[in-house]
Design a protein around this motif. Sequence first.
Motif, PDB file in Angstrom:
ATOM      1  N   ILE A 183      47.236   5.410  62.863  1.00 21.80           N
ATOM      2  CA  ILE A 183      46.200   6.042  63.688  1.00 21.80           C
ATOM      3  C   ILE A 183      46.869   7.036  64.636  1.00 21.80           C
ATOM      4  O   ILE A 183      47.854   6.715  65.295  1.00 21.80           O
ATOM      5  CB  ILE A 183      45.432   4.983  64.507  1.00 21.80           C
ATOM      6  N   GLU A 184      46.327   8.223  64.681  1.00 15.33           N
ATOM      7  CA  GLU A 184      46.797   9.225  65.641  1.00 15.33           C
ATOM      8  C   GLU A 184      45.603   9.635  66.493  1.00 15.33           C
ATOM      9  O   GLU A 184      44.714  10.356  66.033  1.00 15.33           O
ATOM     10  CB  GLU A 184      47.393  10.430  64.919  1.00 15.33           C
ATOM     11  N   THR A 185      45.588   9.131  67.708  1.00 14.19           N
ATOM     12  CA  THR A 185      44.448   9.383  68.587  1.00 14.19           C
ATOM     13  C   THR A 185      44.858   9.140  70.025  1.00 14.19           C
ATOM     14  O   THR A 185      45.960   8.643  70.287  1.00 14.19           O
ATOM     15  CB  THR A 185      43.260   8.488  68.203  1.00 14.19           C
ATOM     16  N   SER A 186      44.000   9.460  70.946  1.00  9.99           N
ATOM     17  CA  SER A 186      44.262   9.450  72.389  1.00  9.99           C
ATOM     18  C   SER A 186      45.310  10.519  72.721  1.00  9.99           C
ATOM     19  O   SER A 186      46.198  10.816  71.913  1.00  9.99           O
ATOM     20  CB  SER A 186      44.723   8.086  72.908  1.00  9.99           C
ATOM     21  N   ARG A 242      49.680  13.576  71.483  1.00 17.99           N
ATOM     22  CA  ARG A 242      48.812  12.592  70.851  1.00 17.99           C
ATOM     23  C   ARG A 242      49.622  11.324  70.606  1.00 17.99           C
ATOM     24  O   ARG A 242      50.827  11.381  70.356  1.00 17.99           O
ATOM     25  CB  ARG A 242      48.255  13.132  69.533  1.00 17.99           C
ATOM     26  N   LEU A 243      48.963  10.192  70.665  1.00 17.53           N
ATOM     27  CA  LEU A 243      49.627   8.913  70.417  1.00 17.53           C
ATOM     28  C   LEU A 243      49.469   8.548  68.936  1.00 17.53           C
ATOM     29  O   LEU A 243      48.364   8.376  68.446  1.00 17.53           O
ATOM     30  CB  LEU A 243      49.027   7.804  71.287  1.00 17.53           C
ATOM     31  N   ARG A 244      50.613   8.452  68.251  1.00 19.72           N
ATOM     32  CA  ARG A 244      50.607   8.080  66.836  1.00 19.72           C
ATOM     33  C   ARG A 244      51.276   6.728  66.687  1.00 19.72           C
ATOM     34  O   ARG A 244      52.337   6.481  67.248  1.00 19.72           O
ATOM     35  CB  ARG A 244      51.362   9.113  65.994  1.00 19.72           C
ATOM     36  N   GLN A 245      50.668   5.851  65.901  1.00 20.18           N
ATOM     37  CA  GLN A 245      51.229   4.525  65.729  1.00 20.18           C
ATOM     38  C   GLN A 245      50.861   3.935  64.373  1.00 20.18           C
ATOM     39  O   GLN A 245      49.878   4.311  63.760  1.00 20.18           O
ATOM     40  CB  GLN A 245      50.746   3.556  66.811  1.00 20.18           C
ATOM     41  N   ASP A 246      51.723   3.021  63.932  1.00 20.27           N
ATOM     42  CA  ASP A 246      51.392   2.112  62.842  1.00 20.27           C
ATOM     43  C   ASP A 246      51.017   0.805  63.526  1.00 20.27           C
ATOM     44  O   ASP A 246      51.859  -0.062  63.774  1.00 20.27           O
ATOM     45  CB  ASP A 246      52.579   1.923  61.904  1.00 20.27           C
ATOM     46  N   ALA A 247      49.739   0.684  63.855  1.00 18.54           N
ATOM     47  CA  ALA A 247      49.272  -0.383  64.732  1.00 18.54           C
ATOM     48  C   ALA A 247      49.175  -1.718  63.989  1.00 18.54           C
ATOM     49  O   ALA A 247      48.775  -1.784  62.822  1.00 18.54           O
ATOM     50  CB  ALA A 247      47.912  -0.011  65.323  1.00 18.54           C
ATOM     51  N   GLN A 249      49.290   3.153  83.474  1.00 18.73           N
ATOM     52  CA  GLN A 249      50.661   3.171  83.987  1.00 18.73           C
ATOM     53  C   GLN A 249      51.182   4.595  84.172  1.00 18.73           C
ATOM     54  O   GLN A 249      51.902   4.879  85.127  1.00 18.73           O
ATOM     55  CB  GLN A 249      51.580   2.389  83.045  1.00 18.73           C
ATOM     56  N   VAL A 250      50.813   5.489  83.279  1.00 17.22           N
ATOM     57  CA  VAL A 250      51.189   6.897  83.442  1.00 17.22           C
ATOM     58  C   VAL A 250      50.533   7.464  84.694  1.00 17.22           C
ATOM     59  O   VAL A 250      51.157   8.188  85.475  1.00 17.22           O
ATOM     60  CB  VAL A 250      50.793   7.709  82.188  1.00 17.22           C
ATOM     61  N   GLY A 251      49.270   7.110  84.896  1.00 22.46           N
ATOM     62  CA  GLY A 251      48.584   7.577  86.103  1.00 22.46           C
ATOM     63  C   GLY A 251      49.167   6.978  87.364  1.00 22.46           C
ATOM     64  O   GLY A 251      49.346   7.679  88.363  1.00 22.46           O
ATOM     65  N   ALA A 252      49.473   5.670  87.340  1.00 22.84           N
ATOM     66  CA  ALA A 252      50.029   5.012  88.530  1.00 22.84           C
ATOM     67  C   ALA A 252      51.378   5.605  88.921  1.00 22.84           C
ATOM     68  O   ALA A 252      51.739   5.627  90.104  1.00 22.84           O
ATOM     69  CB  ALA A 252      50.171   3.511  88.261  1.00 22.84           C
ATOM     70  N   ALA A 253      52.131   6.088  87.925  1.00 18.03           N
ATOM     71  CA  ALA A 253      53.441   6.695  88.207  1.00 18.03           C
ATOM     72  C   ALA A 253      53.310   8.154  88.620  1.00 18.03           C
ATOM     73  O   ALA A 253      54.322   8.804  88.923  1.00 18.03           O
ATOM     74  CB  ALA A 253      54.335   6.572  86.980  1.00 18.03           C
ATOM     75  N   GLY A 254      52.090   8.669  88.629  1.00 17.65           N
ATOM     76  CA  GLY A 254      51.875  10.052  89.035  1.00 17.65           C
ATOM     77  C   GLY A 254      52.367  11.068  88.031  1.00 17.65           C
ATOM     78  O   GLY A 254      52.675  12.211  88.379  1.00 17.65           O
ATOM     79  N   LEU A 255      52.420  10.677  86.747  1.00 20.50           N
ATOM     80  CA  LEU A 255      52.982  11.558  85.722  1.00 20.50           C
ATOM     81  C   LEU A 255      51.920  12.384  85.005  1.00 20.50           C
ATOM     82  O   LEU A 255      52.228  13.436  84.438  1.00 20.50           O
ATOM     83  CB  LEU A 255      53.736  10.732  84.680  1.00 20.50           C
ATOM     84  N   GLY A 256      50.685  11.903  85.000  1.00 23.72           N
ATOM     85  CA  GLY A 256      49.645  12.600  84.270  1.00 23.72           C
ATOM     86  C   GLY A 256      48.460  11.692  84.014  1.00 23.72           C
ATOM     87  O   GLY A 256      48.222  10.743  84.770  1.00 23.72           O
ATOM     88  N   ARG A 257      47.757  11.944  82.911  1.00 28.62           N
ATOM     89  CA  ARG A 257      46.570  11.163  82.601  1.00 28.62           C
ATOM     90  C   ARG A 257      46.417  11.029  81.088  1.00 28.62           C
ATOM     91  O   ARG A 257      47.117  11.699  80.317  1.00 28.62           O
ATOM     92  CB  ARG A 257      45.321  11.817  83.194  1.00 28.62           C
ATOM     93  N   LEU A 258      45.503  10.156  80.684  1.00 29.61           N
ATOM     94  CA  LEU A 258      45.265   9.925  79.262  1.00 29.61           C
ATOM     95  C   LEU A 258      43.818  10.189  78.909  1.00 29.61           C
ATOM     96  O   LEU A 258      42.918   9.763  79.634  1.00 29.61           O
ATOM     97  CB  LEU A 258      45.638   8.486  78.881  1.00 29.61           C
ATOM     98  N   GLN A 259      43.597  10.898  77.812  1.00 30.24           N
ATOM     99  CA  GLN A 259      42.261  11.042  77.238  1.00 30.24           C
ATOM    100  C   GLN A 259      42.149   9.999  76.136  1.00 30.24           C
ATOM    101  O   GLN A 259      42.848  10.078  75.118  1.00 30.24           O
ATOM    102  CB  GLN A 259      42.062  12.438  76.671  1.00 30.24           C
ATOM    103  N   LEU A 260      41.278   9.003  76.314  1.00 31.54           N
ATOM    104  CA  LEU A 260      41.171   7.889  75.391  1.00 31.54           C
ATOM    105  C   LEU A 260      40.486   8.323  74.099  1.00 31.54           C
ATOM    106  O   LEU A 260      39.429   8.960  74.132  1.00 31.54           O
ATOM    107  CB  LEU A 260      40.393   6.751  76.052  1.00 31.54           C
TER     108      LEU A 260
END
Length: 529
Positions: free
Chosen positions: A263-266, A386-391, A439-450
């Motif tokens: 799946i490659e999404t978010s 984009r987040l790609r994984q073999d989930a 966690q990315v947001g809490a570290a002040g690095l950016g944001r995620l589009q789910l």
Amino acid sequence: MIFDLQSGETPKEITGDVCVVGTGPAGVTLALELARKGRSVVLLEGGGEAYEESSQALYEGAVIGHGHIDVAASRLRQFGGTSGHWTGLCAPLDALDFETRADIPHHGWPITRADLDPFYARAHPYLDLGPYRYDWEDWRSIVPFPALPLDPTKILTDVYQQSPPTRFAEKFMETVRADPKIACWTHANLVDVTLADGGDVVTSVAVRTLDGRATTVKAKTYVIACGGIENARILLNARKQRPAGLGNEHDLVGRFYTDHMTIETSMLLFRDDVDTRLYPTSLKYDGAEILMGLKVHPDVVKARNLNNNSAFLVADYGDAVYSDDFRNYGWVAFSTMLKTFSRGHVPDRFAERTCDVVDDLGSVATGVYRHALRRVLPEKPAQAFRLRQDAEQAPNPDSRVTLTADTDPFGLQRIALDWRVTNEDLLRLRRTHQFIGEQVGAAGLGRLQLGVSDPPDPDIAYSGYHHMGTTRMHADPRQGVVDADCRVHSTKNLYMAGSSVFTTGGCANPTLTITALAIRLAEHLAVSA
């Protein structure tokens, strides 16, 4: 030594200490390891030394569950097996993958990661990998790029290694041919397994060719190493003395089929000043080609009822030159042929791959053009990933391989694959992405589009073509087909090798674990066989 059962005089009987069926990574590794320990090995391959349409057609079957999967083209019936077209990404299973989990039924192996560690290390040379190191801390001082500054008790930098990828036919065929302890027979299709009358000892296996030749193989010990689908098919078809199929006394053979949901999404969007150079591409250091991803800490995985997952960051540059959207079947065929020619070999399935290139010439031309431009244009930082994984999927007894009424030229029933992709598996991935974004947001690095919806859309999940779980390992014969030594519970001398024995799939590509388990099995058989 390598013999062709379709050529010359057909032997009435073939004998050895151990009969290994299948010449993929599991079978070849097992045969080589046993031969080094002085055991005589009969190694059977149903196909030839190279790809043949008539042999490959024996893998045809039906897909009756989730789509986005294939049961024939995803496997290769020839010397070297499916290593002939695997992509080479490697990592060991995590300690978590072997553990029993109260929150996920049927989870856990009868062995631990520590049990496999020495065999993982020994598997590395087979797959042309670097040092056996998969902890980011082992690479931090070597790699010049920093990991994202995330809380390590919550998000880990995950390390994978890239095999060239190793083609077992190219690397090991001549080694097998020269080994006097190995008698490898091609075009030798296993069609039946015979037990001693009323007993639990395999006394012989029947072998046939597509042109009608037949012989019998006798050994002290037998190992079936034909892949996650075919292993189950062989046992389910062996009904002459066991009406439900060999090893299927508890209706487990073929059940618990699992795959990786590709799946490659978010989308992760980082601030402009965040250094992300560690993640988008593989890096070569200390004799290894490594690729990094993001993984939720195992304590969090258990606390939040997640499946295991490693998410790779696929760069979205906002510029077509840097886009890899040309990477479909034509480009894969072209790049495979190019790499094979560069190693001084002729690609297998040459005519088929050439047709794929010609049929998809536009994508191939686009890929060549963009790769050429990338060599002369200045490197451009990515804007998003984009987040790609073999989930991972949770073990599911309803996901299974069964037999159909259709038969192959040997009269063996073909398979139907009912791959189940559940809403819960997809929702666990959604929660995994949410946690990474938090966690990315809490570290002040950016944001995620789910990118995973609720309720989820199963069509986002494609098969990783990692067929696993159909003769699963468990200490209890009512919950698994094989024991911790890969022996079929209801027999004394029949073993299964390969990904069919996996109890869980984790999120690591299976070839490294397949090879490690084969080495471990060889150690066991060298003493007991």
